[in-house]
Design a protein around this motif. Sequence first.
Motif, PDB file in Angstrom:
ATOM      1  N   TYR A  75      -1.328   7.400  -7.914  1.00 20.55           N
ATOM      2  CA  TYR A  75       0.061   6.992  -7.730  1.00 20.55           C
ATOM      3  C   TYR A  75       0.204   6.467  -6.305  1.00 20.55           C
ATOM      4  CZ  TYR A  75       0.717   9.991 -11.811  1.00 20.55           C
ATOM      5  OH  TYR A  75       0.634  10.563 -13.058  1.00 20.55           O
ATOM      6  N   ARG A  76       0.680   5.241  -6.161  1.00 21.95           N
ATOM      7  CA  ARG A  76       0.837   4.641  -4.837  1.00 21.95           C
ATOM      8  C   ARG A  76       2.290   4.636  -4.386  1.00 21.95           C
ATOM      9  NH1 ARG A  76      -3.074   0.167  -3.352  1.00 21.95           N
ATOM     10  NH2 ARG A  76      -5.037   0.895  -4.218  1.00 21.95           N
ATOM     11  N   GLN A  77       3.188   4.264  -5.310  1.00 24.58           N
ATOM     12  CA  GLN A  77       4.617   4.222  -5.023  1.00 24.58           C
ATOM     13  C   GLN A  77       5.367   4.648  -6.278  1.00 24.58           C
ATOM     14  OE1 GLN A  77       5.951   0.435  -3.638  1.00 24.58           O
ATOM     15  NE2 GLN A  77       4.332   0.236  -2.122  1.00 24.58           N
ATOM     16  N   PRO A  78       6.537   5.230  -6.105  1.00 24.53           N
ATOM     17  CA  PRO A  78       7.294   5.648  -7.294  1.00 24.53           C
ATOM     18  C   PRO A  78       7.932   4.466  -8.018  1.00 24.53           C
ATOM     19  CG  PRO A  78       8.547   6.121  -5.310  1.00 24.53           C
ATOM     20  CD  PRO A  78       7.203   5.612  -4.865  1.00 24.53           C
ATOM     21  N   LEU A  79       8.189   4.683  -9.283  1.00 24.62           N
ATOM     22  CA  LEU A  79       8.977   3.763 -10.089  1.00 24.62           C
ATOM     23  C   LEU A  79      10.321   4.422 -10.347  1.00 24.62           C
ATOM     24  CD1 LEU A  79       6.282   2.592 -12.644  1.00 24.62           C
ATOM     25  CD2 LEU A  79       7.325   1.217 -10.825  1.00 24.62           C
ATOM     26  N   PHE A  80      11.372   3.596 -10.480  1.00 26.93           N
ATOM     27  CA  PHE A  80      12.719   4.106 -10.621  1.00 26.93           C
ATOM     28  C   PHE A  80      13.394   3.542 -11.873  1.00 26.93           C
ATOM     29  CE2 PHE A  80      11.639   4.032  -6.143  1.00 26.93           C
ATOM     30  CZ  PHE A  80      11.976   5.313  -5.731  1.00 26.93           C
ATOM     31  N   LEU A  81      14.466   4.191 -12.252  1.00 26.58           N
ATOM     32  CA  LEU A  81      15.276   3.754 -13.378  1.00 26.58           C
ATOM     33  C   LEU A  81      15.587   2.268 -13.281  1.00 26.58           C
ATOM     34  CD1 LEU A  81      16.965   4.544 -15.886  1.00 26.58           C
ATOM     35  CD2 LEU A  81      18.843   5.055 -14.322  1.00 26.58           C
ATOM     36  N   ASP A  82      15.381   1.550 -14.366  1.00 22.61           N
ATOM     37  CA  ASP A  82      15.662   0.130 -14.535  1.00 22.61           C
ATOM     38  C   ASP A  82      14.649  -0.802 -13.877  1.00 22.61           C
ATOM     39  OD1 ASP A  82      17.379  -1.413 -16.121  1.00 22.61           O
ATOM     40  OD2 ASP A  82      18.464  -2.137 -14.366  1.00 22.61           O
ATOM     41  N   ASP A  83      13.594  -0.254 -13.251  1.00 23.17           N
ATOM     42  CA  ASP A  83      12.519  -1.110 -12.736  1.00 23.17           C
ATOM     43  C   ASP A  83      11.828  -1.808 -13.902  1.00 23.17           C
ATOM     44  OD1 ASP A  83      12.871  -0.446 -10.075  1.00 23.17           O
ATOM     45  OD2 ASP A  83      11.175   0.950  -9.993  1.00 23.17           O
ATOM     46  N   VAL A  84      11.379  -3.025 -13.665  1.00 23.47           N
ATOM     47  CA  VAL A  84      10.554  -3.742 -14.633  1.00 23.47           C
ATOM     48  C   VAL A  84       9.115  -3.663 -14.128  1.00 23.47           C
ATOM     49  CG1 VAL A  84      10.048  -5.964 -15.718  1.00 23.47           C
ATOM     50  CG2 VAL A  84      12.420  -5.265 -15.333  1.00 23.47           C
ATOM     51  N   VAL A  85       8.244  -3.150 -15.000  1.00 21.92           N
ATOM     52  CA  VAL A  85       6.859  -2.885 -14.639  1.00 21.92           C
ATOM     53  C   VAL A  85       5.940  -3.721 -15.515  1.00 21.92           C
ATOM     54  CG1 VAL A  85       5.108  -1.076 -14.446  1.00 21.92           C
ATOM     55  CG2 VAL A  85       7.513  -0.513 -14.112  1.00 21.92           C
ATOM     56  N   ASN A  86       4.901  -4.275 -14.921  1.00 22.35           N
ATOM     57  CA  ASN A  86       3.841  -4.954 -15.664  1.00 22.35           C
ATOM     58  C   ASN A  86       2.598  -4.082 -15.606  1.00 22.35           C
ATOM     59  OD1 ASN A  86       4.997  -7.557 -16.469  1.00 22.35           O
ATOM     60  ND2 ASN A  86       5.226  -7.843 -14.268  1.00 22.35           N
ATOM     61  N   VAL A  87       1.920  -3.937 -16.744  1.00 22.65           N
ATOM     62  CA  VAL A  87       0.685  -3.160 -16.801  1.00 22.65           C
ATOM     63  C   VAL A  87      -0.420  -4.087 -17.285  1.00 22.65           C
ATOM     64  CG1 VAL A  87      -0.481  -1.142 -17.729  1.00 22.65           C
ATOM     65  CG2 VAL A  87       1.993  -1.071 -17.374  1.00 22.65           C
ATOM     66  N   LYS A  88      -1.395  -4.345 -16.413  1.00 23.38           N
ATOM     67  CA  LYS A  88      -2.568  -5.147 -16.765  1.00 23.38           C
ATOM     68  C   LYS A  88      -3.653  -4.216 -17.262  1.00 23.38           C
ATOM     69  CE  LYS A  88      -2.616  -8.775 -13.313  1.00 23.38           C
ATOM     70  NZ  LYS A  88      -3.498  -9.451 -12.372  1.00 23.38           N
TER      71      LYS A  88
END
Length: 149
Positions: A75-88
């Motif tokens: 884990y490098r940085q947190p993700l938050f509500l409503d973030d759009v994330v791409n997973v390669k």
Amino acid sequence: MPTKMHSCSDSPVKTYQFRICYEDTDAGGIVYHAKYLGIAERARTESIRQLGGSVAELYRTHGLILVVRKMEIQYRQPLFLDDVVNVKTCLISVLKASCWLSQIFTKANERVTEIKLQLVCLKKRNYVPSPFPDNWKKIFAALSETQTS
């Protein structure tokens, strides 16, 4: 298992986009650490599906299942509500009955989480390793970082 995290280059790989929902977060609005596993599972499943494979068909047609044998998460940085994330999802290596995949989570082109995992192909009836079916070679080739098309 290699301990250095993989770099999942910009070569053609399948990408899954996901929006963080309320159910993915803890009371502070930050994605709960275990939720990353579910997002990664969806990304792997959709990448395989986009390439013509189906985990359900693997079971129905061949009596085979895929299981996660090993996993490493950074884990490098947190993700938050409503973030759009791409997973390669990228193939690192493949053997007869197992493969290593790298999954890189990015938000706004910034790497936030890295997962490296080993999948093993098993016969459902006795949970013994079994080679991947021949048609899965094209799926692995498409996920490979050395693919040029």
